[in-house]
Design an enzyme around this catalytic site. Structure first.
Site, PDB file in Angstrom:
ATOM      1  CB  SER A  40      -0.883   0.015   1.249  1.00 19.09           C
ATOM      2  OG  SER A  40      -1.382   1.305   1.527  1.00 19.09           O
ATOM      3  CE1 TYR A  94      -3.863  -1.465   5.621  1.00 18.23           C
ATOM      4  CE2 TYR A  94      -2.715   0.630   5.335  1.00 18.23           C
ATOM      5  CZ  TYR A  94      -3.350  -0.479   4.800  1.00 18.23           C
ATOM      6  OH  TYR A  94      -3.466  -0.593   3.435  1.00 18.23           O
TER       7      TYR A  94
END
Length: 327
Positions: free
Chosen positions: A144, A157
């Site tokens: 990501s 995250y």
């Protein structure tokens, strides 16, 4: 071009029951690939498998929690038996929890790290002996842009994605003398998948996406391309050079802007109940590919928030530059 991959590709996808994983399975199916698909949710897997077969591919499905190393190893061995060889393994499992760090239960933070980081490490450990034995193979690691910029309100995250980037770089160095074994990292920006509905949420408001979120199919296309033309870094939705430059030149700026975005978003979003989402248990039914948040009405509401985000980003930039000047 990967040796032995001229005809039907043999592909394994973990996290294949919805979103990017499902979109990628369908994209490979259209090229006639033979697929072995895994995820926690059986209903989602069966839904994707039916669509894969209708699109011209073949699919076997297995329920799997990638945080269980022994189960992943057994799954990899079975996948090799089913396919004969494995050309590409796509590690796509990803979960998230949104909320200020101290508001999120530590068990939820731990689950994010286990799934997003340890789960991918389990995938790699399971498939690596297969690739080494074949002397070829492509491991695609879904990361990501969060692997370059810290994400306020999603501390675990961010930790998992930064960790994944480091893990890939280390693994890539270890096989640097094996020219037919590839470690490929994919860094999408925001993507409109059901993942946002599956996320844990401790913000007190409903989760949403900013304007310009990508379609899952856009990311899937980039993953499929890696089967024929492997590359270390693929950024989808932003120029890779700017992403790297921004992270190394001004590492605090991106986080400052993101924090401004999250503060404005949480102030303006609709109220919602706190939830663990699908962190600790698979979704009950099939979720599909799209998250449905690119609908025109939702884009209009997101654009209202975006105006505040721009102001917050400018304020964050000004504050950052002021601190730099006075340090």
């Amino acid at each position: 071009m990967m040796r032995g991959a001229r005809q039907h590709l043999r592909v394994v996808i973990t996290g294949a029951s919805s979103g990017i994983g499902a979109a990628t399975a369908l994209a490979f199916a259209k090229k006639g690939a033979h697929l072995v698909l895994a995820a926690r949710g059986e209903a989602g897997l069966e839904d994707v498998a039916a669509k894969v077969r209708a699109a011209g591919g073949s699919a076997e499905v297995r329920t799997l929690d990638v945080t269980d190393a022994a189960a992943v190893a057994a799954f990899a061995a079975e996948a090799k038996e089913l396919l004969g060889e494995i050309d590409l393994w796509f590690s796509n499992v990803g979960v998230g929890v949104v909320g200020k760090y101290h508001d999120v239960p530590i068990a939820d933070h731990a689950r994010v790290i286990d799934a997003n980081l340890v789960g991918h490490m389990n995938d790699a450990r399971a498939v690596w002996p297969i690739f080494l034995g074949q002397d070829r193979g492509t491991w695609v690691n879904m990361i990501s842009v969060g692997g370059f910029f810290a994400t306020p309100y999603a501390a675990a995250y961010a930790a998992s994605k930064f960790g994944l980037r480091g893990f890939s770089e280390a693994l890539r160095a270890e096989v640097s003398k094996r020219p037919h074994i590839h470690v490929c990292d994919v860094y999408p920006t925001f993507v409109d998948t059901p993942g946002i509905d599956h996320a844990g949420n401790y913000t007190g408001v409903k989760l949403s996406l900013p304007p310009g979120a990508l379609a899952p199919e856009t990311v899937a296309k980039a993953v499929v391309k890696l089967a024929r033309r492997p590359r270390n870094t693929t950024v989808v939705g932003a120029p890779a050079c700017l992403l790297k430059l921004g992270q190394f030149a001004t590492p605090n700026l991106g986080a400052a802007i993101m924090n401004g975005f999250m503060d404005v978003w949480s102030d303006r979003a609709e109220p919602g109940a706190d939830s663990q989402g699908a962190l600790h248990a698979a979704p009950a039914g099939a979720s599909g590919v799209e998250g449905g948040r690119r609908h025109p009405e939702r884009r209009r509401k997101a654009a209202v928030v975006a105006g505040g985000v721009a102001a917050a980003g400018a304020a964050g930039l000004a504050a950052f530059l002021w601190r730099r000047r006075h340090d």
